[in-house]
Design an enzyme around this catalytic site. Sequence first.
Site, short mmCIF file in Angstrom:
data_model
loop_
_atom_site.label_atom_id
_atom_site.label_comp_id
_atom_site.label_asym_id
_atom_site.label_seq_id
_atom_site.Cartn_x
_atom_site.Cartn_y
_atom_site.Cartn_z
N SER A 66 0.78 -1.28 -0.04
CA SER A 66 -0.11 0.30 0.12
C SER A 66 0.94 1.20 -0.10
O SER A 66 0.10 2.35 -0.44
CB SER A 66 -0.86 -0.02 1.08
OG SER A 66 -2.14 -0.76 0.91
N LYS A 69 0.04 3.53 -2.63
CA LYS A 69 -1.23 4.25 -3.06
C LYS A 69 -0.88 5.73 -3.21
O LYS A 69 -1.40 6.47 -3.40
CB LYS A 69 -2.00 3.96 -1.87
CG LYS A 69 -2.71 2.47 -1.97
CD LYS A 69 -3.59 2.24 -1.14
CE LYS A 69 -4.31 0.76 -1.26
NZ LYS A 69 -4.13 -0.39 -0.52
N TYR A 192 -3.92 -2.56 -10.30
CA TYR A 192 -3.86 -2.55 -8.84
C TYR A 192 -2.86 -3.55 -8.31
O TYR A 192 -2.14 -3.38 -7.34
CB TYR A 192 -5.31 -2.82 -8.25
CG TYR A 192 -5.29 -2.73 -6.69
CD1 TYR A 192 -5.03 -1.36 -5.99
CD2 TYR A 192 -5.41 -3.82 -5.87
CE1 TYR A 192 -5.34 -1.30 -4.58
CE2 TYR A 192 -5.36 -3.67 -4.78
CZ TYR A 192 -5.31 -2.71 -4.01
OH TYR A 192 -5.11 -2.40 -2.57
N TYR A 244 -4.53 3.18 8.14
CA TYR A 244 -5.92 2.66 8.14
C TYR A 244 -6.49 2.77 9.53
O TYR A 244 -6.51 3.82 9.88
CB TYR A 244 -5.72 0.76 8.19
CG TYR A 244 -4.97 0.71 6.72
CD1 TYR A 244 -5.64 1.05 5.67
CD2 TYR A 244 -3.73 -0.16 6.81
CE1 TYR A 244 -5.07 0.57 4.29
CE2 TYR A 244 -3.22 -0.36 5.59
CZ TYR A 244 -3.99 -0.23 4.39
OH TYR A 244 -3.15 -0.26 3.17
N VAL A 262 1.09 -3.70 3.81
CA VAL A 262 0.86 -5.06 4.49
C VAL A 262 2.24 -5.92 4.09
O VAL A 262 2.67 -7.05 4.70
CB VAL A 262 -0.12 -5.74 3.94
CG1 VAL A 262 -1.42 -5.25 4.48
CG2 VAL A 262 -0.49 -6.09 2.79
N1 GLU Z 1 -2.22 -5.54 -1.95
C1 GLU Z 1 -2.70 -5.32 -0.40
C2 GLU Z 1 -4.35 -5.43 -0.59
O1 GLU Z 1 -4.65 -5.22 -1.50
C3 GLU Z 1 -2.56 -4.00 -0.24
C4 GLU Z 1 -2.97 -3.76 1.35
C5 GLU Z 1 -2.01 -2.98 2.06
O2 GLU Z 1 -0.71 -2.98 1.90
O3 GLU Z 1 -2.37 -2.74 3.17
O4 GLU Z 1 -4.94 -6.27 -0.10
#
Ligand code: GLU
Length: 308
Positions: A66, A69, A192, A244, A262
Amino acid sequence: MSRPDLTPLLDEIAVEARKSIGRGKVADYIPALARISPGKFGMAICGVDGTEFVTGDADEAFSIQSLSKVFTLVLALQTIGSAPLWKRVGREPSGTAFNSLVQLESERGLPRNPFINAGAIVVTDAITAHSVSPTLQLLGLVRRFAGTDAIYIDEEVARSEAEHGHRNAAIAHLLKSQGNLKARVEDVLAAYYRQCAVAMSCRDMARAFLPLANGGVQPKTGEKLMVPLRAKRINSLMLTCGLYDGVGNFAFRVGIPAKSGVGGGIAAVIPGKYAICVWSPELDGLGNSLAGTRALELFARKTKLSIF
Ligand code: GLU
């Protein structure tokens, strides 16, 4: 005035933060990530004055997940512009899990922010709908921000996530049914998964975040990558939405804007001074790196460099 050598401090923080290893859990819902050794720990700090300090596994590539992002947000803002993007994604903390569907349903397809999965999928759609190769475009942007080509897509991680990406597929289909996805669901999801599978080191990530600490300019090259207002806004969004449902506790403990993934990475920005990246794969229950959070808490405490 020359800045102090932070290497001894980073080494000290690494020893202390490593004590958290063994108390968390490596992400296993993406099987390719579950194979990463939980004992890894790396940290890198880049200063706007060109200084760099590292400790541990700071030069080993990890799955940025993430953290991507932040870069897709920059690219989408460049691609469709600020006002059209913010009509489709909010700017409030979600208070729910990063991959939650419940809120999306009740709030009629308007994701709370660009850093939860639903918001990031809309952001990726904004790029995908205007590009024949969204992933290459993103990779190009990250390489430019970091000033290196040593950044790649780990296709095994991308495949693994695609095979097990039922929640993200559900989010994308829900967004499509709610009219907030323009490109084909399959194309958006493919882009994505591949953006989440970008692999790079802590050192390169800290370099790539440095423009956010420096009003949008990469101090290493002098290249203006975004206007200062955009850098400020992205930092603000990280402060309120970057971790988050753990963002409030992180602000309480650390007090520095940051984004987690993650894969166990957390990248942070101290405006006007430093960009930091720490990586340790074991996560807490909310999906944030346990030892990484501890390391940033120690850093803020020992240097008194929180933004507050
Ligand atoms: N590729 C992970 C997902 O879409 C990213 C989530 C993350 O890193 O928090 O679940």
